[in-house]
Write an enzyme that holds these catalytic residues in place. Structure first.
Site, PDB file in Angstrom:
ATOM      1  N   ARG A  59       0.401   7.464  -8.772  1.00 45.78           N
ATOM      2  CA  ARG A  59      -0.931   7.919  -9.203  1.00 45.78           C
ATOM      3  C   ARG A  59      -1.117   9.421  -9.082  1.00 45.78           C
ATOM      4  NH1 ARG A  59      -2.079   2.575  -7.515  1.00 45.78           N
ATOM      5  NH2 ARG A  59      -2.211   3.263  -5.363  1.00 45.78           N
ATOM      6  N   GLU A  96       3.098  -0.037   6.940  1.00 48.37           N
ATOM      7  CA  GLU A  96       2.568  -1.007   7.892  1.00 48.37           C
ATOM      8  C   GLU A  96       3.674  -1.999   8.280  1.00 48.37           C
ATOM      9  OE1 GLU A  96      -0.944  -2.723   6.363  1.00 48.37           O
ATOM     10  OE2 GLU A  96      -1.342  -3.889   8.183  1.00 48.37           O
TER      11      GLU A  96
END
Ligand code: AMP
Length: 171
Positions: A59, A96
């Site tokens: 992005r 994560e």
């Protein structure tokens, strides 16, 4: 700037439960919204204080080349592994769960060059910190980082070693 928030679509529980995803495609398709974002991002640094602009796949690619052009500079892509054809430098960073990797062409930055890093969202800061490391590995200097959105509650800036950060919208 805050009226831009109305153009950002918020999608709960995407891509997984508990994440509120900020979808900037609705902002980008609005002509005035897109113009405001590009104008805002380019004020992150003065043109005379930067030599090139990095965008982070994917992005970051929506904005970085246009910001680079507005500043009168060139654009450098930082990509996911195995996308760049020439010799690369890479950096691994923690997610994560597990790790991820980003790459840059080794000859994309000359020692001493001052680089503006552009991405859509500063969340935990892991991605941006990894890209700052890549810049420094090649002998470049981070002139600043520019984001459309910063998620303040995740304290991403703490990972960015006091680098100059310019975020248009805060949540
Ligand atoms: P981070 O490494 O945690 O700072 O994550 C940065 C990347 O994840 C950015 O490039 C964003 O594209 C994406 N991201 C993380 N959280 C969100 C969110 N809540 N909404 C939209 N994009 C996000």
């Amino acid at each position: 700037m805050d009226n831009l928030k109305q153009l950002i679509r918020e999608i709960p529980d995407w891509p997984k439960p508990g994440i509120l995803f900020y979808d900037i495609t609705t902002l980008m398709k609005d002509q005035a919204g897109l113009a405001a974002v590009i104008a805002g991002l380019q004020t992150a640094v003065k043109p005379e204080d930067v030599d090139a602009v990095i965008g982070i796949e994917a992005r970051g690619f929506f904005f970085a080349p246009t910001v680079a052009h507005a500043l009168g500079k060139g654009f450098i892509p930082v990509r996911k592994p195995k996308k760049l054809p020439a010799a690369t430098e890479s950096v691994e960073y923690a997610l994560e769960y597990g790790t991820d990797k980003l790459e840059i062409h080794r000859d994309a930055i000359q020692p001493g060059q001052r680089i503006l890093i552009v991405d859509d969202v500063l969340a935990t800061g892991g991605t941006a910190a990894a890209v700052a490391q890549l810049v420094e590995k090649l002998g470049g200097r981070v002139a600043g980082l520019a984001f459309v959105i910063e998620l303040d509650f995740l304290n991403g800036r703490q990972k960015l070693n006091g680098h100059h950060i310019h975020s248009l919208l805060h949540y």
